[in-house]
Design a protein around this motif. Structure first.
Motif, PDB file in Angstrom:
ATOM      1  N   LEU A 173    -102.917  -6.325 -12.508  1.00 43.19           N
ATOM      2  CA  LEU A 173    -103.615  -5.714 -13.637  1.00 43.19           C
ATOM      3  C   LEU A 173    -102.703  -4.814 -14.487  1.00 43.19           C
ATOM      4  O   LEU A 173    -103.175  -4.165 -15.424  1.00 43.19           O
ATOM      5  N   GLY A 174    -101.421  -4.773 -14.152  1.00 45.29           N
ATOM      6  CA  GLY A 174    -100.508  -3.920 -14.901  1.00 45.29           C
ATOM      7  C   GLY A 174    -100.622  -2.453 -14.552  1.00 45.29           C
ATOM      8  O   GLY A 174    -100.202  -1.591 -15.318  1.00 45.29           O
ATOM      9  N   LEU A 175    -101.182  -2.166 -13.396  1.00 41.20           N
ATOM     10  CA  LEU A 175    -101.352  -0.776 -12.934  1.00 41.20           C
ATOM     11  C   LEU A 175    -100.245  -0.434 -11.934  1.00 41.20           C
ATOM     12  O   LEU A 175    -100.494  -0.115 -10.779  1.00 41.20           O
ATOM     13  N   GLU A 176     -99.002  -0.525 -12.415  1.00 38.87           N
ATOM     14  CA  GLU A 176     -97.850  -0.386 -11.533  1.00 38.87           C
ATOM     15  C   GLU A 176     -97.792   0.959 -10.822  1.00 38.87           C
ATOM     16  O   GLU A 176     -97.513   1.015  -9.622  1.00 38.87           O
ATOM     17  N   ALA A 177     -98.046   2.036 -11.544  1.00 37.44           N
ATOM     18  CA  ALA A 177     -97.960   3.361 -10.918  1.00 37.44           C
ATOM     19  C   ALA A 177     -98.955   3.493  -9.773  1.00 37.44           C
ATOM     20  O   ALA A 177     -98.647   4.109  -8.740  1.00 37.44           O
ATOM     21  N   GLU A 178    -100.126   2.895  -9.926  1.00 37.18           N
ATOM     22  CA  GLU A 178    -101.135   2.937  -8.870  1.00 37.18           C
ATOM     23  C   GLU A 178    -100.769   2.015  -7.703  1.00 37.18           C
ATOM     24  O   GLU A 178    -101.225   2.224  -6.574  1.00 37.18           O
ATOM     25  N   ALA A 179     -99.944   1.002  -7.951  1.00 39.55           N
ATOM     26  CA  ALA A 179     -99.549   0.061  -6.901  1.00 39.55           C
ATOM     27  C   ALA A 179     -98.550   0.667  -5.921  1.00 39.55           C
ATOM     28  O   ALA A 179     -98.572   0.356  -4.726  1.00 39.55           O
ATOM     29  N   VAL A 180     -97.664   1.534  -6.419  1.00 34.73           N
ATOM     30  CA  VAL A 180     -96.561   2.060  -5.606  1.00 34.73           C
ATOM     31  C   VAL A 180     -97.021   2.669  -4.280  1.00 34.73           C
ATOM     32  O   VAL A 180     -96.472   2.333  -3.225  1.00 34.73           O
ATOM     33  N   PRO A 181     -98.013   3.574  -4.273  1.00 32.60           N
ATOM     34  CA  PRO A 181     -98.398   4.157  -2.975  1.00 32.60           C
ATOM     35  C   PRO A 181     -98.931   3.116  -1.987  1.00 32.60           C
ATOM     36  O   PRO A 181     -98.722   3.244  -0.780  1.00 32.60           O
ATOM     37  N   PHE A 182     -99.589   2.091  -2.504  1.00 32.91           N
ATOM     38  CA  PHE A 182    -100.093   1.044  -1.600  1.00 32.91           C
ATOM     39  C   PHE A 182     -98.945   0.218  -1.034  1.00 32.91           C
ATOM     40  O   PHE A 182     -98.964  -0.147   0.140  1.00 32.91           O
ATOM     41  N   TYR A 183     -97.934  -0.073  -1.858  1.00 36.41           N
ATOM     42  CA  TYR A 183     -96.751  -0.757  -1.315  1.00 36.41           C
ATOM     43  C   TYR A 183     -96.113   0.114  -0.232  1.00 36.41           C
ATOM     44  O   TYR A 183     -95.717  -0.393   0.826  1.00 36.41           O
ATOM     45  N   GLY A 184     -96.013   1.406  -0.498  1.00 36.42           N
ATOM     46  CA  GLY A 184     -95.440   2.321   0.493  1.00 36.42           C
ATOM     47  C   GLY A 184     -96.218   2.312   1.791  1.00 36.42           C
ATOM     48  O   GLY A 184     -95.630   2.261   2.876  1.00 36.42           O
ATOM     49  N   ARG A 185     -97.538   2.352   1.689  1.00 37.61           N
ATOM     50  CA  ARG A 185     -98.378   2.314   2.897  1.00 37.61           C
ATOM     51  C   ARG A 185     -98.188   0.999   3.639  1.00 37.61           C
ATOM     52  O   ARG A 185     -98.108   0.983   4.878  1.00 37.61           O
ATOM     53  N   ALA A 186     -98.122  -0.093   2.917  1.00 33.64           N
ATOM     54  CA  ALA A 186     -97.949  -1.406   3.556  1.00 33.64           C
ATOM     55  C   ALA A 186     -96.633  -1.458   4.314  1.00 33.64           C
ATOM     56  O   ALA A 186     -96.576  -1.930   5.454  1.00 33.64           O
ATOM     57  N   LEU A 187     -95.580  -0.963   3.706  1.00 34.72           N
ATOM     58  CA  LEU A 187     -94.262  -1.030   4.339  1.00 34.72           C
ATOM     59  C   LEU A 187     -94.118  -0.004   5.445  1.00 34.72           C
ATOM     60  O   LEU A 187     -93.464  -0.276   6.453  1.00 34.72           O
ATOM     61  N   ASP A 188     -94.748   1.162   5.312  1.00 32.14           N
ATOM     62  CA  ASP A 188     -94.725   2.150   6.398  1.00 32.14           C
ATOM     63  C   ASP A 188     -95.476   1.611   7.609  1.00 32.14           C
ATOM     64  O   ASP A 188     -95.011   1.712   8.738  1.00 32.14           O
ATOM     65  N   ALA A 189     -96.640   1.040   7.368  1.00 35.64           N
ATOM     66  CA  ALA A 189     -97.428   0.477   8.466  1.00 35.64           C
ATOM     67  C   ALA A 189     -96.703  -0.719   9.075  1.00 35.64           C
ATOM     68  O   ALA A 189     -96.817  -0.981  10.261  1.00 35.64           O
ATOM     69  N   ALA A 190     -95.944  -1.416   8.247  1.00 32.64           N
ATOM     70  CA  ALA A 190     -95.244  -2.607   8.720  1.00 32.64           C
ATOM     71  C   ALA A 190     -94.076  -2.277   9.628  1.00 32.64           C
ATOM     72  O   ALA A 190     -93.524  -3.171  10.258  1.00 32.64           O
ATOM     73  N   ALA A 191     -93.695  -1.006   9.693  1.00 31.18           N
ATOM     74  CA  ALA A 191     -92.606  -0.637  10.590  1.00 31.18           C
ATOM     75  C   ALA A 191     -92.965  -0.997  12.031  1.00 31.18           C
ATOM     76  O   ALA A 191     -92.089  -1.279  12.836  1.00 31.18           O
ATOM     77  N   GLY A 192     -94.249  -1.030  12.321  1.00 31.44           N
ATOM     78  CA  GLY A 192     -94.702  -1.503  13.626  1.00 31.44           C
ATOM     79  C   GLY A 192     -94.803  -3.018  13.574  1.00 31.44           C
ATOM     80  O   GLY A 192     -93.810  -3.723  13.522  1.00 31.44           O
ATOM     81  N   ASP A 193     -96.018  -3.505  13.534  1.00 32.10           N
ATOM     82  CA  ASP A 193     -96.200  -4.956  13.493  1.00 32.10           C
ATOM     83  C   ASP A 193     -97.202  -5.353  12.410  1.00 32.10           C
ATOM     84  O   ASP A 193     -97.931  -6.314  12.540  1.00 32.10           O
ATOM     85  N   GLY A 194     -97.209  -4.605  11.313  1.00 29.34           N
ATOM     86  CA  GLY A 194     -98.234  -4.760  10.293  1.00 29.34           C
ATOM     87  C   GLY A 194     -98.188  -5.997   9.442  1.00 29.34           C
ATOM     88  O   GLY A 194     -99.199  -6.645   9.223  1.00 29.34           O
ATOM     89  N   LEU A 195     -97.032  -6.365   8.892  1.00 33.42           N
ATOM     90  CA  LEU A 195     -96.940  -7.483   7.963  1.00 33.42           C
ATOM     91  C   LEU A 195     -96.149  -8.630   8.567  1.00 33.42           C
ATOM     92  O   LEU A 195     -95.195  -8.410   9.310  1.00 33.42           O
ATOM     93  N   SER A 196     -96.522  -9.829   8.181  1.00 29.76           N
ATOM     94  CA  SER A 196     -95.708 -10.991   8.539  1.00 29.76           C
ATOM     95  C   SER A 196     -94.390 -10.871   7.786  1.00 29.76           C
ATOM     96  O   SER A 196     -94.309 -10.150   6.775  1.00 29.76           O
ATOM     97  N   PRO A 197     -93.343 -11.551   8.224  1.00 33.96           N
ATOM     98  CA  PRO A 197     -92.074 -11.490   7.480  1.00 33.96           C
ATOM     99  C   PRO A 197     -92.242 -11.908   6.011  1.00 33.96           C
ATOM    100  O   PRO A 197     -91.659 -11.279   5.121  1.00 33.96           O
ATOM    101  N   GLU A 198     -93.048 -12.916   5.753  1.00 33.98           N
ATOM    102  CA  GLU A 198     -93.262 -13.365   4.372  1.00 33.98           C
ATOM    103  C   GLU A 198     -93.946 -12.282   3.538  1.00 33.98           C
ATOM    104  O   GLU A 198     -93.557 -12.028   2.390  1.00 33.98           O
ATOM    105  N   ASP A 199     -94.961 -11.629   4.101  1.00 29.75           N
ATOM    106  CA  ASP A 199     -95.639 -10.555   3.374  1.00 29.75           C
ATOM    107  C   ASP A 199     -94.736  -9.328   3.234  1.00 29.75           C
ATOM    108  O   ASP A 199     -94.777  -8.643   2.209  1.00 29.75           O
ATOM    109  N   ARG A 200     -93.920  -9.044   4.242  1.00 29.39           N
ATOM    110  CA  ARG A 200     -92.976  -7.927   4.132  1.00 29.39           C
ATOM    111  C   ARG A 200     -92.009  -8.186   2.981  1.00 29.39           C
ATOM    112  O   ARG A 200     -91.746  -7.306   2.163  1.00 29.39           O
ATOM    113  N   LYS A 201     -91.502  -9.408   2.907  1.00 25.66           N
ATOM    114  CA  LYS A 201     -90.601  -9.774   1.819  1.00 25.66           C
ATOM    115  C   LYS A 201     -91.308  -9.610   0.466  1.00 25.66           C
ATOM    116  O   LYS A 201     -90.752  -9.058  -0.478  1.00 25.66           O
TER     117      LYS A 201
END
Length: 169
Positions: A53-81
């Protein structure tokens, strides 16, 4: 809420996005992210919904949460990429070039076979004034992946000159 309910709600929201109902998908994903703040997949899908939707500034914290949570076993390699590419690209669009370079450089090291990561890294390097490194990355990628017969014919020369664009005789 059990995992089956979460999975169903997530699938519905992603389905809405895929059918072009981005705003409705974003609203549902924001609600789901509030219920599951440590869920990497929900955070990644929520970031993506904002980006679409072009809401880049609002996307950043969610990307951060996804990658922080992924430090465990959160995202598949494809989704992490995908999350790393999304975050790096989004940071670049927001003018946060150094952060974009750091994110995309790390992602390209983690996933060296991914040409899209190297392409977005080249764009971010260009934005930081690292024009030679940017061109070098793009020329290497072109030489390695092009199906154009004329590029393939000069592949070795392109690879050679990519190392020193200022080389003369």
């Amino acid at each position: 809420m059990n995992d089956d309910v979460r999975d169903g709600l997530l699938a519905e929201a992603v389905g809405l996005r895929e059918r072009g109902r981005q705003e409705e998908a974003r609203a549902r994903l924001v609600e789901l992210a509030a219920r599951y703040p440590d869920d990497a997949e929900v955070a990644y899908q929520t970031a993506w919904a904002h980006d679409v939707l072009g809401l880049e500034a609002e996307a950043v914290p969610f990307y951060g949460r996804a990658l922080d949570a992924a430090a465990g076993d959160g995202l598949s390699p494809e989704d992490r990429k995908g999350a790393l590419l999304g975050l790096g690209s989004t940071l670049r669009i927001l003018g946060r070039y150094e952060e974009a370079v750091t994110t995309l450089r790390g992602a390209a090291e983690e996933f060296p076979e991914d040409g899209a990561l190297r392409t977005f890294l080249a764009m971010a390097l260009f934005n930081t004034g690292e024009h030679h490194e940017s061109a070098r990355l793009l020329l290497r990628l072109l030489a390695a992946t092009s199906d154009d017969p004329s590029v393939r014919r000069y592949r070795r020369a392109i690879e050679h000159y990519a190392e020193d664009l200022d080389e003369t005789v």
